[in-house]
Design a protein around this motif. Structure first.
Motif, PDB file in Angstrom:
ATOM      1  N   GLN A  25     -45.916  43.914-110.315  1.00 36.35           N
ATOM      2  CA  GLN A  25     -44.620  43.399-109.895  1.00 36.35           C
ATOM      3  C   GLN A  25     -44.363  43.754-108.438  1.00 36.35           C
ATOM      4  O   GLN A  25     -44.674  44.857-108.003  1.00 36.35           O
ATOM      5  CB  GLN A  25     -43.509  43.991-110.771  1.00 36.35           C
ATOM      6  CG  GLN A  25     -43.591  43.634-112.229  1.00 36.35           C
ATOM      7  CD  GLN A  25     -42.675  44.516-113.067  1.00 36.35           C
ATOM      8  OE1 GLN A  25     -42.717  45.726-112.963  1.00 36.35           O
ATOM      9  NE2 GLN A  25     -41.852  43.888-113.884  1.00 36.35           N
ATOM     10  N   PRO A  26     -43.809  42.842-107.653  1.00 33.55           N
ATOM     11  CA  PRO A  26     -43.488  43.176-106.268  1.00 33.55           C
ATOM     12  C   PRO A  26     -42.371  44.215-106.224  1.00 33.55           C
ATOM     13  O   PRO A  26     -41.518  44.272-107.107  1.00 33.55           O
ATOM     14  CB  PRO A  26     -43.022  41.836-105.683  1.00 33.55           C
ATOM     15  CG  PRO A  26     -42.572  41.038-106.865  1.00 33.55           C
ATOM     16  CD  PRO A  26     -43.435  41.458-108.001  1.00 33.55           C
ATOM     17  N   VAL A  27     -42.408  45.056-105.178  1.00 30.53           N
ATOM     18  CA  VAL A  27     -41.442  46.139-105.052  1.00 30.53           C
ATOM     19  C   VAL A  27     -40.364  45.741-104.045  1.00 30.53           C
ATOM     20  O   VAL A  27     -40.660  45.177-102.989  1.00 30.53           O
ATOM     21  CB  VAL A  27     -42.120  47.444-104.592  1.00 30.53           C
ATOM     22  CG1 VAL A  27     -41.111  48.577-104.526  1.00 30.53           C
ATOM     23  CG2 VAL A  27     -43.268  47.794-105.512  1.00 30.53           C
ATOM     24  N   LEU A  28     -39.125  46.026-104.378  1.00 27.57           N
ATOM     25  CA  LEU A  28     -38.010  45.817-103.466  1.00 27.57           C
ATOM     26  C   LEU A  28     -37.220  47.116-103.376  1.00 27.57           C
ATOM     27  O   LEU A  28     -36.874  47.709-104.396  1.00 27.57           O
ATOM     28  CB  LEU A  28     -37.098  44.693-103.963  1.00 27.57           C
ATOM     29  CG  LEU A  28     -35.961  44.346-102.997  1.00 27.57           C
ATOM     30  CD1 LEU A  28     -36.401  43.276-102.008  1.00 27.57           C
ATOM     31  CD2 LEU A  28     -34.740  43.858-103.757  1.00 27.57           C
ATOM     32  N   LEU A  29     -36.952  47.577-102.157  1.00 29.37           N
ATOM     33  CA  LEU A  29     -36.110  48.745-101.949  1.00 29.37           C
ATOM     34  C   LEU A  29     -34.686  48.271-101.711  1.00 29.37           C
ATOM     35  O   LEU A  29     -34.423  47.527-100.773  1.00 29.37           O
ATOM     36  CB  LEU A  29     -36.604  49.555-100.754  1.00 29.37           C
ATOM     37  CG  LEU A  29     -35.717  50.738-100.341  1.00 29.37           C
ATOM     38  CD1 LEU A  29     -35.633  51.775-101.455  1.00 29.37           C
ATOM     39  CD2 LEU A  29     -36.225  51.383 -99.055  1.00 29.37           C
ATOM     40  N   GLU A  30     -33.774  48.694-102.564  1.00 26.58           N
ATOM     41  CA  GLU A  30     -32.360  48.356-102.414  1.00 26.58           C
ATOM     42  C   GLU A  30     -31.609  49.641-102.078  1.00 26.58           C
ATOM     43  O   GLU A  30     -31.689  50.618-102.810  1.00 26.58           O
ATOM     44  CB  GLU A  30     -31.802  47.757-103.700  1.00 26.58           C
ATOM     45  CG  GLU A  30     -30.338  47.337-103.583  1.00 26.58           C
ATOM     46  CD  GLU A  30     -29.728  46.931-104.923  1.00 26.58           C
ATOM     47  OE1 GLU A  30     -28.608  46.401-104.917  1.00 26.58           O
ATOM     48  OE2 GLU A  30     -30.372  47.173-105.973  1.00 26.58           O
ATOM     49  N   PHE A  31     -30.884  49.627-100.954  1.00 31.69           N
ATOM     50  CA  PHE A  31     -30.125  50.826-100.622  1.00 31.69           C
ATOM     51  C   PHE A  31     -28.634  50.606-100.856  1.00 31.69           C
ATOM     52  O   PHE A  31     -28.129  49.492-100.763  1.00 31.69           O
ATOM     53  CB  PHE A  31     -30.405  51.296 -99.187  1.00 31.69           C
ATOM     54  CG  PHE A  31     -29.945  50.369 -98.085  1.00 31.69           C
ATOM     55  CD1 PHE A  31     -28.651  50.416 -97.605  1.00 31.69           C
ATOM     56  CD2 PHE A  31     -30.838  49.476 -97.500  1.00 31.69           C
ATOM     57  CE1 PHE A  31     -28.230  49.586 -96.577  1.00 31.69           C
ATOM     58  CE2 PHE A  31     -30.430  48.634 -96.471  1.00 31.69           C
ATOM     59  CZ  PHE A  31     -29.117  48.693 -96.003  1.00 31.69           C
ATOM     60  N   ALA A  32     -27.952  51.689-101.199  1.00 31.60           N
ATOM     61  CA  ALA A  32     -26.524  51.677-101.525  1.00 31.60           C
ATOM     62  C   ALA A  32     -26.192  50.583-102.542  1.00 31.60           C
ATOM     63  O   ALA A  32     -25.328  49.738-102.304  1.00 31.60           O
ATOM     64  CB  ALA A  32     -25.686  51.505-100.263  1.00 31.60           C
ATOM     65  N   PRO A  33     -26.854  50.570-103.713  1.00 33.22           N
ATOM     66  CA  PRO A  33     -26.616  49.515-104.700  1.00 33.22           C
ATOM     67  C   PRO A  33     -25.276  49.620-105.416  1.00 33.22           C
ATOM     68  O   PRO A  33     -24.882  48.686-106.111  1.00 33.22           O
ATOM     69  CB  PRO A  33     -27.765  49.705-105.695  1.00 33.22           C
ATOM     70  CG  PRO A  33     -28.101  51.154-105.601  1.00 33.22           C
ATOM     71  CD  PRO A  33     -27.887  51.521-104.161  1.00 33.22           C
ATOM     72  N   LEU A  47     -31.919  53.287-103.728  1.00 32.26           N
ATOM     73  CA  LEU A  47     -31.614  54.479-102.945  1.00 32.26           C
ATOM     74  C   LEU A  47     -30.094  54.606-102.846  1.00 32.26           C
ATOM     75  O   LEU A  47     -29.438  53.820-102.151  1.00 32.26           O
ATOM     76  CB  LEU A  47     -32.239  54.342-101.553  1.00 32.26           C
ATOM     77  CG  LEU A  47     -32.358  55.586-100.674  1.00 32.26           C
ATOM     78  CD1 LEU A  47     -33.229  56.637-101.343  1.00 32.26           C
ATOM     79  CD2 LEU A  47     -32.937  55.212 -99.315  1.00 32.26           C
ATOM     80  N   GLU A  48     -29.534  55.560-103.571  1.00 34.16           N
ATOM     81  CA  GLU A  48     -28.078  55.705-103.661  1.00 34.16           C
ATOM     82  C   GLU A  48     -27.687  57.163-103.433  1.00 34.16           C
ATOM     83  O   GLU A  48     -28.322  58.077-103.963  1.00 34.16           O
ATOM     84  CB  GLU A  48     -27.596  55.241-105.035  1.00 34.16           C
ATOM     85  CG  GLU A  48     -26.105  55.404-105.280  1.00 34.16           C
ATOM     86  CD  GLU A  48     -25.268  54.624-104.289  1.00 34.16           C
ATOM     87  OE1 GLU A  48     -24.576  55.291-103.480  1.00 34.16           O
ATOM     88  OE2 GLU A  48     -25.294  53.378-104.305  1.00 34.16           O
ATOM     89  N   SER A  49     -26.618  57.380-102.651  1.00 36.77           N
ATOM     90  CA  SER A  49     -26.178  58.739-102.345  1.00 36.77           C
ATOM     91  C   SER A  49     -24.862  59.106-103.024  1.00 36.77           C
ATOM     92  O   SER A  49     -24.494  60.278-103.056  1.00 36.77           O
ATOM     93  CB  SER A  49     -26.020  58.899-100.826  1.00 36.77           C
ATOM     94  OG  SER A  49     -25.067  57.982-100.312  1.00 36.77           O
TER      95      SER A  49
END
Length: 328
Positions: free
Chosen positions: A27-35, A54-56
């Motif tokens: 599967q292709p990888v997608l980086l999602e930040f602050a979802p 990626l969530e803080s």
């Protein structure tokens, strides 16, 4: 943050070309930040993507972790802030600061040569607070091939304000809009406007319930713009290299300190005595002002100066270091 707007989610998914993944293979990888609460995250998962979120924000992390645990490895949630990647501070990093090396290792994405295909797509919304600074930091990293760009031509799909999109794509001759950021972004990235969405589709200002729309007088700012920034494959052909990119960035920034000044005056201030001969060779008019030059002109000028015995690159060494520290 996204409001639960199904139409917007479908539009974003379509713009990112996130159709169903067909056929065998990873599967292709997608980086999602602050979802946030994961509204778009679920749509990406349904489209067949393996998502690294990626969530803080601790409030959202709990819900995202629960979603991660309900899936069979398709979602990985990391406590971190995309805009605190690779800080200058030494020692062990504590969340939300994140090391790009550890992040890419967790994603299973390996480094590829600059001229290879895009190794990773990133999606997210740039916070309106210090938005310009965040865009500058990404630009510095791209030109220096540092942080995420050590892994190749990483593609960014970002929601940014309409006013910043207007600056990124401004054309020469508009002295109040065309800026150093315009030159460097257009040289470094292929810039595609995927979608414009009214501010009403996004989260409100929690303090007063109104829309958190930054005010601007000169530039339009009625929308957030979904923009794709793909690093140019041929950026480092010629004399421009990651090793001298900081000098080039500062040369462009210094040129726009007085955008209406003449190029010949600027060359004289750089101790270049044969400027007329140089401009003739580059086919740049002698009376051109700094804001009249196209992005490609700045690159050709820099490469010519690199080859000139009359040009001392050290003229801006201290300023380059100071500017880099400020951005970081």
């Amino acid at each position: 943050r996204f409001i639960a707007c199904p139409q917007l989610v479908r539009t974003v998914r379509r713009c990112l070309q996130l159709g169903a993944v067909a056929g065998p293979g990873p599967q292709p990888v997608l980086l999602e930040f602050a979802p946030g609460p994961g509204i778009l995250t679920r749509s990406l998962l349904e489209a067949g993507f393996r998502v690294v979120a990626l969530e803080s924000n601790a409030d959202f992390l709990t819900e995202l972790k629960s979603l991660e645990n309900s899936l069979d490895g398709q979602l990985k949630v990391i406590n971190g802030d995309f805009f605190r990647l690779d800080p200058l501070a030494k020692g062990t990093l504590k969340p939300p600061a994140v090391s790009s090396d550890k992040l890419f290792e967790a994603m299973g994405v390996a480094a590829v040569p600059w001229r290879a295909d895009v190794p990773l797509k990133i999606f997210g919304m740039v916070p309106q607070e210090l938005e310009r600074n965040r865009l500058w930091r990404l630009l510095f990293a791209m030109y220096e091939c540092s942080s995420i760009y050590r892994y190749g031509r990483v593609e960014l799909n970002l929601f940014i304000s309409e006013k910043e999109y207007t600056v990124l794509t401004a054309k020469p001759g508009k002295s109040k809009i065309y800026q150093a950021l315009s030159v460097l972004a257009q040289l470094g990235y292929e810039i595609e406007l995927l979608h414009k969405e009214p501010w009403s589709s996004f989260a409100t200002n929690l303090k007063n319930g109104g829309l958190a729309i930054p005010k601007t007088g000169l530039l339009p700012n009625d929308h957030l713009c979904l923009v794709r920034l793909t690093p140019q494959q041929n950026l480092f052909t010629g004399g421009l290299k990651p090793s001298n990119a900081s000098t080039f960035i500062f040369m462009v920034k210094q040129s726009f300190a007085k955008p209406k000044s003449k190029l010949t005056d600027r060359l004289y201030s750089w101790s270049l005595d044969n400027s007329d001969k140089l401009l003739k060779a580059l086919e740049i008019p002698k009376n051109a002002a700094m804001y009249n030059l196209y992005p490609e002109d700045y690159k050709r000028l820099f490469e010519a100066l690199q080859n000139s015995d009359m040009f001392a690159e050290t003229f801006c060494y201290d300023e380059v270091l100071a500017s880099t520290r400020t951005v970081n």
